[in-house]
Design a protein around this motif. Structure first.
Motif, PDB file in Angstrom:
ATOM      1  N   CYS A 176     -40.821 -15.879 -15.418  1.00  0.00           N
ATOM      2  CA  CYS A 176     -39.529 -15.794 -16.128  1.00  0.00           C
ATOM      3  C   CYS A 176     -39.471 -14.572 -17.037  1.00  0.00           C
ATOM      4  O   CYS A 176     -38.418 -13.920 -17.140  1.00  0.00           O
ATOM      5  N   ARG A 180     -36.607 -11.712 -15.760  1.00  0.00           N
ATOM      6  CA  ARG A 180     -35.522 -12.339 -16.518  1.00  0.00           C
ATOM      7  C   ARG A 180     -34.151 -11.968 -15.949  1.00  0.00           C
ATOM      8  O   ARG A 180     -33.283 -12.823 -15.792  1.00  0.00           O
ATOM      9  N   ILE A 183     -33.793 -13.773 -12.374  1.00  0.00           N
ATOM     10  CA  ILE A 183     -33.740 -15.238 -12.321  1.00  0.00           C
ATOM     11  C   ILE A 183     -32.524 -15.783 -13.063  1.00  0.00           C
ATOM     12  O   ILE A 183     -31.787 -16.641 -12.558  1.00  0.00           O
ATOM     13  N   GLU A 187     -36.701 -20.904 -18.746  1.00  0.00           N
ATOM     14  CA  GLU A 187     -37.998 -21.408 -18.277  1.00  0.00           C
ATOM     15  C   GLU A 187     -37.959 -22.922 -18.123  1.00  0.00           C
ATOM     16  O   GLU A 187     -38.485 -23.482 -17.151  1.00  0.00           O
ATOM     17  N   ILE A 190     -36.236 -23.949 -14.896  1.00  0.00           N
ATOM     18  CA  ILE A 190     -37.076 -23.763 -13.712  1.00  0.00           C
ATOM     19  C   ILE A 190     -38.059 -24.917 -13.573  1.00  0.00           C
ATOM     20  O   ILE A 190     -38.270 -25.449 -12.472  1.00  0.00           O
TER      21      ILE A 190
END
Length: 431
Positions: A176, A180, A183, A187, A190
């Motif tokens: 992550c 960044r 994605i 975090e 995820i």
């Protein structure tokens, strides 16, 4: 001017009244002290479509509805309407049928509320109804504040990024931090997605995660946008069937093997007790949509419309995108989907009963992972060749063939099994 405030029911009632009076969005905005764009979005986001005719005329949205000279296309013995332009069913059988949408709906106010021809029009109506709009708004607001939601395409995108990096031994935190901008999820999110088995990678692939005792979690992790059920409830289904009593019904359901494994989609034709089944790698809405798109291409528009005028299903998450099935890629309606009440499987009891025959061959709890579509087609050929007392000792295959023809059965990859060669136990699929 009001800012950052939701519409109240009273304001929506005012919008409905002013639309009926043919006021413009700007005039409505001045009355309610709102921006005209806000009014426009409110109306467009909460349009209710009605397929109703006018006094003495049934619903007819064919582009040739005013000049059509076809007669008795529906071939119904009880039909006393000579001209097909005055019949609500003939469009299903007419090769010249072409759907038409009023040009006025493509520009403000986008609805028919103030149209002078509303009571004479036989096309599909777009209506802004205050009660309907407010109920839809309340439902969406409630759904947006609970659970988590993520699209299937977004899951696939993230999976392609995250899974290869985890397989290299990288931690979620490391992934992550260094990805960044790619994605664009926290975090924590995820970790949640991995917990819910949305990715190819599992918790067992996270060395530190497996040593911690998992926290207790609520059973319902995901929110499902239930607004798709508006206008498609079981009560709506009953009302539709009351208006169209001769319309054949198809019941749709899923049959699971083991959790997380392959799943069957079953399609049951109530009038003939004939059932189709398709194997899917995962119980997703995309897999259901793909099956119907393939059926539409394989069968052709005319046969598809004849076979699937109405589909009744349950409230599973795999059936939460009805519009993708109800309309083809050109925006033409090809079927209608309705939903049973929650926890009421008896409302589609014909399909549920037929699942018992599937369980004779693949017992409950056994995985479907080892099967291919050819295995499932073989199983359904045996089941559909099995004689039924309710069909006067005929098989569903025979009744379906009588109703829709042998060519249609061939396109559905179904074959007739001789009575003494039918196998209705697990040995059928054991090689």
């Amino acid at each position: 001017m009001a800012k950052f405030k939701h519409f109240t029911l009273e304001e929506r009632v005012s919008i409905e009244i002013m639309l009926k009076a043919s006021l413009s969005f700007k005039a409505i905005a001045r009355e309610l002290d709102r921006d005209c764009t806000t009014i426009s979005k409110e109306v467009k986001n909460h349009i209710m479509f009605k397929r109703t005719g006018s006094y003495g005329r049934p619903f007819n949205n064919c582009i040739h509805r005013l000049t059509c000279n076809h007669t008795y296309l529906c071939e119904k013995s009880h039909c006393r309407i000579r001209r097909c332009r005055f019949c609500s069913d003939c469009s299903k059988f007419c090769s010249d049928y072409k759907a038409y949408t009023c040009d006025l709906l493509s520009k403000p106010p986008y609805v028919c509320n103030g149209c002078a021809s509303l009571t004479k029009c036989t096309l599909e109506k777009a209506i802004y109804n205050a009660s309907y709009a407010h109920d839809e708004y309340v439902l969406r607001r409630s759904e947006s504040r609970s659970g988590i939601t993520i699209s299937e395409d977004e899951i696939k995108r993230l999976d392609k990024i995250i899974t290869p990096l985890i397989q290299r031994g990288q931690s979620i935190h490391h992934i992550c931090v260094n990805n960044r901008d790619l994605i664009m999820h926290s975090e924590k999110s995820i970790y949640n997605y991995i917990d819910y088995n949305l990715f190819s990678t599992k918790n067992i692939d996270l060395p530190r995660k497996v040593v911690y005792r998992p926290r207790k979690k609520l059973k319902n992790h995901f929110k499902v946008d239930k607004s798709y059920r508006i206008g498609r409830t079981y009560q709506d289904f009953l009302e539709f069937m009351k208006e169209n009593p001769d319309t054949p019904v198809v019941e749709m359901d899923s049959v699971e093997g083991t959790k997380g494994g392959k799943v069957l989609l079953t399609i049951h034709f109530v009038d003939s007790q004939f059932m189709l089944a398709f194997i899917r790698d995962a119980n997703t809405s995309r897999s259901v949509i793909d099956i119907f798109e393939n059926l539409y291409l394989e069968l052709g528009p005319d046969t598809f419309l004849k076979l699937f005028p109405v589909i009744l299903t349950d409230n599973g998450s795999e059936f939460t995108n009805p519009k993708a099935i109800e309309f083809d890629r050109q925006g033409n309606r090809i079927t209608r989907i309705f939903y049973c009440d929650p926890s009421a499987p008896y409302q589609k009891g014909a399909a549920e009963n037929n699942h018992e025959l599937i369980r004779r061959i693949v017992p409950k709890g056994q995985s479907f992972n080892s099967f291919q579509q050819k295995d499932i087609s073989l199983m359904m050929s045996h089941i559909n060749s099995y004689s039924r007392k309710k069909l006067n000792d005929q098989s569903p295959y025979s009744v379906f063939s009588f109703l829709y023809g042998a060519k249609t059965l061939a396109k559905l990859d179904s074959e007739l099994i001789k009575p003494n060669e039918i196998i209705m136990n697990p040995s059928l699929l054991k090689y």
